[in-house]
Every structure is written in structure tokens, then in C-alpha cells.
Design an enzyme around this catalytic site. Structure first.
Site, PDB file in Angstrom:
ATOM      1  N   ALA A 155      20.765  -6.852  -6.638  1.00  0.00           N
ATOM      2  CA  ALA A 155      19.973  -6.498  -7.817  1.00  0.00           C
ATOM      3  C   ALA A 155      19.215  -7.711  -8.356  1.00  0.00           C
ATOM      4  O   ALA A 155      18.046  -7.611  -8.748  1.00  0.00           O
ATOM      5  CB  ALA A 155      20.874  -5.912  -8.900  1.00  0.00           C
ATOM      6  N   TYR A 156      19.876  -8.852  -8.378  1.00  0.00           N
ATOM      7  CA  TYR A 156      19.237 -10.088  -8.848  1.00  0.00           C
ATOM      8  C   TYR A 156      18.051 -10.458  -7.962  1.00  0.00           C
ATOM      9  O   TYR A 156      16.958 -10.776  -8.458  1.00  0.00           O
ATOM     10  CB  TYR A 156      20.268 -11.216  -8.859  1.00  0.00           C
ATOM     11  CG  TYR A 156      19.725 -12.554  -9.305  1.00  0.00           C
ATOM     12  CD1 TYR A 156      19.505 -12.816 -10.653  1.00  0.00           C
ATOM     13  CD2 TYR A 156      19.442 -13.562  -8.382  1.00  0.00           C
ATOM     14  CE1 TYR A 156      19.016 -14.044 -11.071  1.00  0.00           C
ATOM     15  CE2 TYR A 156      18.957 -14.788  -8.789  1.00  0.00           C
ATOM     16  CZ  TYR A 156      18.739 -15.028 -10.134  1.00  0.00           C
ATOM     17  OH  TYR A 156      18.254 -16.243 -10.544  1.00  0.00           O
ATOM     18  N   ASN A 157      18.246 -10.392  -6.646  1.00  0.00           N
ATOM     19  CA  ASN A 157      17.165 -10.711  -5.713  1.00  0.00           C
ATOM     20  C   ASN A 157      15.966  -9.801  -5.931  1.00  0.00           C
ATOM     21  O   ASN A 157      14.812 -10.254  -5.948  1.00  0.00           O
ATOM     22  CB  ASN A 157      17.658 -10.577  -4.272  1.00  0.00           C
ATOM     23  CG  ASN A 157      18.710 -11.609  -3.903  1.00  0.00           C
ATOM     24  OD1 ASN A 157      19.118 -12.404  -4.736  1.00  0.00           O
ATOM     25  ND2 ASN A 157      19.158 -11.586  -2.671  1.00  0.00           N
ATOM     26  N   SER A 159      15.163  -8.186  -8.630  1.00  0.00           N
ATOM     27  CA  SER A 159      14.532  -8.449  -9.931  1.00  0.00           C
ATOM     28  C   SER A 159      13.586  -9.637  -9.858  1.00  0.00           C
ATOM     29  O   SER A 159      12.519  -9.637 -10.482  1.00  0.00           O
ATOM     30  CB  SER A 159      15.602  -8.681 -11.005  1.00  0.00           C
ATOM     31  OG  SER A 159      16.242  -9.945 -10.854  1.00  0.00           O
ATOM     32  N   LYS A 160      13.958 -10.657  -9.091  1.00  0.00           N
ATOM     33  CA  LYS A 160      13.114 -11.841  -8.986  1.00  0.00           C
ATOM     34  C   LYS A 160      11.903 -11.592  -8.085  1.00  0.00           C
ATOM     35  O   LYS A 160      10.820 -12.136  -8.323  1.00  0.00           O
ATOM     36  CB  LYS A 160      13.932 -13.031  -8.487  1.00  0.00           C
ATOM     37  CG  LYS A 160      15.002 -13.484  -9.471  1.00  0.00           C
ATOM     38  CD  LYS A 160      14.415 -13.805 -10.843  1.00  0.00           C
ATOM     39  CE  LYS A 160      15.453 -14.340 -11.808  1.00  0.00           C
ATOM     40  NZ  LYS A 160      14.868 -14.661 -13.148  1.00  0.00           N
TER      41      LYS A 160
END
Length: 255
Positions: A155-157, A159-160
Site C-alpha cells: 500500500a505504501y509503495n 501511494s508513493k
């Protein structure tokens, strides 16, 4: 950095980590006016006091959760009411959520995307009219995870990656208005964001040592280095730069 004199910086996630580092650097190196936004009241007041002692200028400390629409609106309104304008918006606030497609919950995805992307979209939208007035700049803090696939934090990847494309799209849209939009993608920064990955203190120490050991330059990225790049992108020295993503990662993307 004479051309940053009197400019108003609105910095999210300023109570710790990269955001605090940006605030401290600007207070030491410039006479810019700072509107600092964060959720941790005690930390934010501490950073504000440090900045005031460094520059002699009192920052505006705004306790807010920018994932809440009403708080995002209040942040922009308070900054404009206090300083009369916004010259530079630094979208720095972010969270990390661990896990891949097989072992993460939708709650993690929703939290990460809401903080790292939706709140940025909303705050930028609210600040845009004021940035058009000042022919200002927007700087989004991304991460090399946005363009370097991994299985640790899906999810973090995502989002970036979304943030970097958002940067380019908004840069294209606002260029006719004289507003520049860029992003910075740090590599490994030893910040308190790491507390969210769920490791014990000993495990975290080993993790940091391994990550830094695998970086070509064998050093973590420092907050001051990111802040110096932000100061450059906000200055007239970068007046022809928009829609760009600056990688500062100790060479990690080379592998």
C-alpha cells in the site's frame, strides 16, 4: 538564500522526522516564515520553539490531522489568516503500512492511501488558489518505493507511485499559472516512521544496519540533505524546474 526571505512555507508532518528536519533547516538557513502542521502537540511545540530560537521568527504551529477534511481546511485558512499568503506547500505527512497482497488488511490500505495520497490531493486543492496568487511552489515528499517494487509494504509503495504521478499532472495543470510542482524521493532515512514497521528495538537496529550496509554510499539519507534540496526547489534557482522527481538515496536505485 536571500530569495526565500519573507516566503511562507506550509509544512505538513512537521512534528517529527523529515518534516521537523525541514523546519529546523529552514529556520537556520533562511528567514522564511513557517506554518508547521502536525498531530503531536508536544513535539510540534518543541520544534516550533527550536525554530524560533534559531531564526528569531515565531512559526505558526497548527495542531491538525490533515486526513480530516475540516482540519485540512482549517490549516490553509489559519496559515493565510496569520501570514496573509502561502508561497510554498510541502506535502510531507505520511504513514507506512506493512504487508503485501497476501497478508495485509484493507484497513491498512485505506489508512495509507488516505494519509499519503487523499490528504495531499485535498490540501493541494485547497492551497492552489493561494499559490496561484504568489506564483508559488509545491514540493511533495515521495520515496524510492514509488518506483522500486518490493513485497514489504504494498500500500505504501502504491501511494508513493501515485504521488509522483500526481506531481506531474498537477505540474502540467498549474504551469500556466506560474506554480511549480516537484517531488523528492528519499531512499532510506532513519526516522520515526520506522516505528510503524512492527520490529522490536533490537530487530530495528539490525534492519537499519543491513539496509545501510547495502547502500552504495553506506550511509542513511539525512533530513538536512532533503531540506537543502527543498530550499533549492523553492528558490528562484529552480524557476525553470517543474514536474520533476529528485532522487536522494545514497545510490540505492543503482541496485
Amino acid at each position: 538564500m536571500e530569495d526565500l526571505k519573507e516566503k511562507v512555507f506550509l509544512i505538513t508532518g512537521a512534528s517529527s522526522g523529515i518534516g521537523a528536519g525541514i523546519a529546523i533547516y529552514l529556520s537556520k538557513k533562511t528567514t522564511a516564515k513557517l506554518a508547521l502542521v502536525g498531530r503531536q502537540e508536544k513535539n510540534l511545540k518543541r520544534i516550533s520553539l527550536y525554530c524560533e530560537k534559531s531564526s528569531g521568527l515565531t512559526p505558526l504551529a497548527i495542531i491538525a490531522d490533515i486526513t480530516e477534511d475540516s482540519d485540512a481546511e482549517r490549516v490553509v485558512n489559519e496559515a493565510v489568516e496569520h501570514f496573509g499568503k502561502i508561497d510554498v506547500l510541502i506535502n510531507n505527512a505520511g504513514v507506512i503500512g506493512m504487508g503485501g497482497i497476501k497478508n495485509s488488511e484493507m484497513e491498512i490500505y485505506d489508512k495509507v492511501m488516505n494519509t499519503n495520497m487523499r490528504s495531499v490531493y485535498h490540501l493541494t486543492k485547497l492551497a492552489t488558489p493561494h499559490l496561484i496568487e504568489t506564483k508559488g511552489a509545491i514540493i511533495n515528499i515521495s520515496c524510492i518505493a514509488g518506483s522500486r517494487p518490493s513485497t514489504m509494504a504494498l500500500a505504501y509503495n502504491i501511494s508513493k507511485a501515485a504521488l509522483e504521478h500526481f506531481t506531474k499532472c498537477v505540474a502540467l495543470e498549474l504551469a500556466p499559472d506560474g506554480v511549480r510542482v516537484n517531488s523528492i524521493s528519499p531512499g532510506f532515512v532513519n526516522s520515526n516512521l520506522l516505528k510503524d514497521i512492527g520490529l522490536s528495538a533490537d530487530q530495528l537496529e539490525i534492519f537499519v544496519k543491513n539496509v545501510v550496509g547495502n547502500m552504495p554510499l553506506k550511509k542513511a539519507v539525512e533530513n538536512g540533505e532533503i531540506a537543502a534540496l527543498i530550499a533549492f526547489l523553492a528558490s528562484d534557482s529552480a524557476k525553470s524546474i517543474t514536474g520533476s522527481n529528485y532522487v536522494i538515496d545514497g545510490g540505492s536505485m543503482l541496485r
